[in-house]
Design a protein around this motif. Structure first.
Motif, PDB file in Angstrom:
ATOM      1  N   ASP A 123       0.856  -1.185   0.000  1.00 41.22           N
ATOM      2  CA  ASP A 123       0.000   0.000   0.000  1.00 41.22           C
ATOM      3  C   ASP A 123       0.890   1.234   0.000  1.00 41.22           C
ATOM      4  O   ASP A 123       1.791   1.361   0.833  1.00 41.22           O
ATOM      5  CB  ASP A 123      -0.904  -0.010   1.234  1.00 41.22           C
ATOM      6  CG  ASP A 123      -1.918   1.123   1.206  1.00 41.22           C
ATOM      7  OD1 ASP A 123      -2.264   1.587   0.098  1.00 41.22           O
ATOM      8  OD2 ASP A 123      -2.363   1.553   2.289  1.00 41.22           O
ATOM      9  N   ALA A 124       0.660   2.143  -0.959  1.00 44.14           N
ATOM     10  CA  ALA A 124       1.478   3.350  -1.077  1.00 44.14           C
ATOM     11  C   ALA A 124       0.761   4.341  -1.985  1.00 44.14           C
ATOM     12  O   ALA A 124      -0.124   3.959  -2.760  1.00 44.14           O
ATOM     13  CB  ALA A 124       2.852   3.007  -1.654  1.00 44.14           C
ATOM     14  N   PRO A 125       1.132   5.637  -1.923  1.00 41.53           N
ATOM     15  CA  PRO A 125       0.560   6.610  -2.846  1.00 41.53           C
ATOM     16  C   PRO A 125       0.810   6.224  -4.299  1.00 41.53           C
ATOM     17  O   PRO A 125       1.822   5.591  -4.626  1.00 41.53           O
ATOM     18  CB  PRO A 125       1.297   7.911  -2.477  1.00 41.53           C
ATOM     19  CG  PRO A 125       1.685   7.728  -1.047  1.00 41.53           C
ATOM     20  CD  PRO A 125       2.013   6.268  -0.915  1.00 41.53           C
ATOM     21  N   GLN A 126      -0.084   6.612  -5.167  1.00 37.70           N
ATOM     22  CA  GLN A 126      -0.043   6.211  -6.578  1.00 37.70           C
ATOM     23  C   GLN A 126       1.240   6.637  -7.278  1.00 37.70           C
ATOM     24  O   GLN A 126       1.698   5.983  -8.220  1.00 37.70           O
ATOM     25  CB  GLN A 126      -1.263   6.782  -7.301  1.00 37.70           C
ATOM     26  CG  GLN A 126      -1.445   6.264  -8.711  1.00 37.70           C
ATOM     27  CD  GLN A 126      -2.732   6.747  -9.336  1.00 37.70           C
ATOM     28  OE1 GLN A 126      -3.477   7.509  -8.728  1.00 37.70           O
ATOM     29  NE2 GLN A 126      -2.993   6.322 -10.561  1.00 37.70           N
ATOM     30  N   GLN A 127       1.860   7.721  -6.840  1.00 41.79           N
ATOM     31  CA  GLN A 127       3.032   8.266  -7.525  1.00 41.79           C
ATOM     32  C   GLN A 127       4.211   7.295  -7.536  1.00 41.79           C
ATOM     33  O   GLN A 127       5.100   7.393  -8.387  1.00 41.79           O
ATOM     34  CB  GLN A 127       3.453   9.568  -6.851  1.00 41.79           C
ATOM     35  CG  GLN A 127       4.030   9.393  -5.449  1.00 41.79           C
ATOM     36  CD  GLN A 127       4.087  10.693  -4.678  1.00 41.79           C
ATOM     37  OE1 GLN A 127       3.077  11.248  -4.267  1.00 41.79           O
ATOM     38  NE2 GLN A 127       5.296  11.195  -4.497  1.00 41.79           N
ATOM     39  N   TYR A 128       4.252   6.325  -6.609  1.00 40.28           N
ATOM     40  CA  TYR A 128       5.366   5.395  -6.548  1.00 40.28           C
ATOM     41  C   TYR A 128       5.128   4.137  -7.386  1.00 40.28           C
ATOM     42  O   TYR A 128       6.036   3.300  -7.479  1.00 40.28           O
ATOM     43  CB  TYR A 128       5.630   4.983  -5.102  1.00 40.28           C
ATOM     44  CG  TYR A 128       5.884   6.157  -4.174  1.00 40.28           C
ATOM     45  CD1 TYR A 128       6.859   7.111  -4.460  1.00 40.28           C
ATOM     46  CD2 TYR A 128       5.137   6.301  -3.010  1.00 40.28           C
ATOM     47  CE1 TYR A 128       7.082   8.192  -3.611  1.00 40.28           C
ATOM     48  CE2 TYR A 128       5.357   7.372  -2.154  1.00 40.28           C
ATOM     49  CZ  TYR A 128       6.318   8.315  -2.464  1.00 40.28           C
ATOM     50  OH  TYR A 128       6.526   9.374  -1.621  1.00 40.28           O
ATOM     51  N   GLU A 183      10.550   3.859   3.373  1.00 41.33           N
ATOM     52  CA  GLU A 183      10.356   5.181   3.983  1.00 41.33           C
ATOM     53  C   GLU A 183      11.680   5.790   4.437  1.00 41.33           C
ATOM     54  O   GLU A 183      11.941   6.964   4.211  1.00 41.33           O
ATOM     55  CB  GLU A 183       9.378   5.082   5.150  1.00 41.33           C
ATOM     56  CG  GLU A 183       7.933   4.926   4.706  1.00 41.33           C
ATOM     57  CD  GLU A 183       6.944   5.410   5.753  1.00 41.33           C
ATOM     58  OE1 GLU A 183       7.362   6.176   6.651  1.00 41.33           O
ATOM     59  OE2 GLU A 183       5.769   5.032   5.675  1.00 41.33           O
ATOM     60  N   ASN A 232       6.794   8.164   1.239  1.00 48.72           N
ATOM     61  CA  ASN A 232       5.861   8.468   2.315  1.00 48.72           C
ATOM     62  C   ASN A 232       4.668   7.512   2.291  1.00 48.72           C
ATOM     63  O   ASN A 232       4.175   7.156   1.228  1.00 48.72           O
ATOM     64  CB  ASN A 232       5.355   9.912   2.198  1.00 48.72           C
ATOM     65  CG  ASN A 232       6.472  10.914   2.388  1.00 48.72           C
ATOM     66  OD1 ASN A 232       7.305  10.766   3.278  1.00 48.72           O
ATOM     67  ND2 ASN A 232       6.502  11.944   1.550  1.00 48.72           N
ATOM     68  N   ASP A 233       4.235   7.108   3.480  1.00 46.00           N
ATOM     69  CA  ASP A 233       3.012   6.313   3.634  1.00 46.00           C
ATOM     70  C   ASP A 233       3.055   4.987   2.878  1.00 46.00           C
ATOM     71  O   ASP A 233       2.065   4.564   2.278  1.00 46.00           O
ATOM     72  CB  ASP A 233       1.795   7.122   3.176  1.00 46.00           C
ATOM     73  CG  ASP A 233       1.636   8.422   3.955  1.00 46.00           C
ATOM     74  OD1 ASP A 233       1.851   8.386   5.174  1.00 46.00           O
ATOM     75  OD2 ASP A 233       1.312   9.442   3.328  1.00 46.00           O
TER      76      ASP A 233
END
Length: 220
Positions: free
Chosen positions: A39-44, A197, A203-204
């Motif tokens: 699970d991570a922000p879409q940008q990664y 991280e 992040n996140d």
């Protein structure tokens, strides 16, 4: 942490034994399919790619506090991991890591047994959780991560916890000997990653273990 857990388990076993509860002890072997829930922000572009075949096993202990009810615990070595992919920045190609993890775990469950469905055969249902600690790790098959020369185990958080649910059948083959076979699902609750991280400044990001296992064993 593991010393405290083992001490608590020993105290519990002594207490139950004093109460003259029936105790069944055995061993099991558990081939499994493990995976990582990413699970991570879409940008990664961070995602789980592949599952991992593994095998584990260890000690099984059932403390019966009723004819068909038991507290199920033990000490087990479990294989986990999987393959994840990510993109470090918008100008680089996708990266991939094949992660292999080994944990020493203690299940804390309740096992419910039916009456005999056929001669000497019962069904059982298991529900609860488990706690454990990381004992070994490899990234892309290596104990040391190539980019920095650090131990692969340094990239992961040591404690882990999971929910556990399962069912199976148990067959009595002698006066005190039983064999069993079942399926179990293990749903990781804790983030086990510290690399993305802290090192890549993502992040996140979280990685949580998941596992489906075939449980084969014998109790004496």
């Amino acid at each position: 942490m593991m010393k405290k857990i083992l001490l608590a388990l020993l105290v519990l076993g002594t207490t139950v034994g004093t109460a003259s509860a029936q105790v069944e002890i055995g061993i099991k072997l558990s081939p499994s399919v493990a995976y990582l829930r990413a699970d991570a922000p879409q940008q990664y572009s961070f995602k789980s790619e592949k599952s991992k075949l593994g095998i584990g096993g260890g000690l099984v202990v059932d403390y019966f506090f009723g004819q068909n009810y038991a507290f199920g615990t033990g000490l087990q070595l479990t294989s986990k991991g999987g393959t994840v992919s990510y993109q470090a920045n918008i100008v680089t190609q996708d990266n991939e890591q094949k992660i292999s993890l080994q944990y020493l775990e203690i299940p804390l469950t309740v096992k419910l047994f039916t009456n005999d469905i056929t001669t000497d055969t019962k069904l059982y249902f298991q529900l609860g959780g488990k706690i454990g600690g990381l004992v070994a790790a490899r990234i892309d098959g290596e104990k040391f991560y190539q980019s920095g020369g650090e131990k692969s185990s340094k990239h992961f958080i040591i404690p882990d916890a999971a929910l556990l649910g399962g069912f199976g059948a148990e067959y009595q083959v002698g006066q005190s000997t039983k064999v069993f076979a079942g399926l179990s699902y293990h749903h990781g609750l804790a983030n086990v990653d510290r690399y993305f991280e802290k090192t890549l400044n993502f992040n996140d990001v979280s990685l949580k273990n998941g596992e489906v296992a075939l449980d084969l064993g014998i109790k004496f």
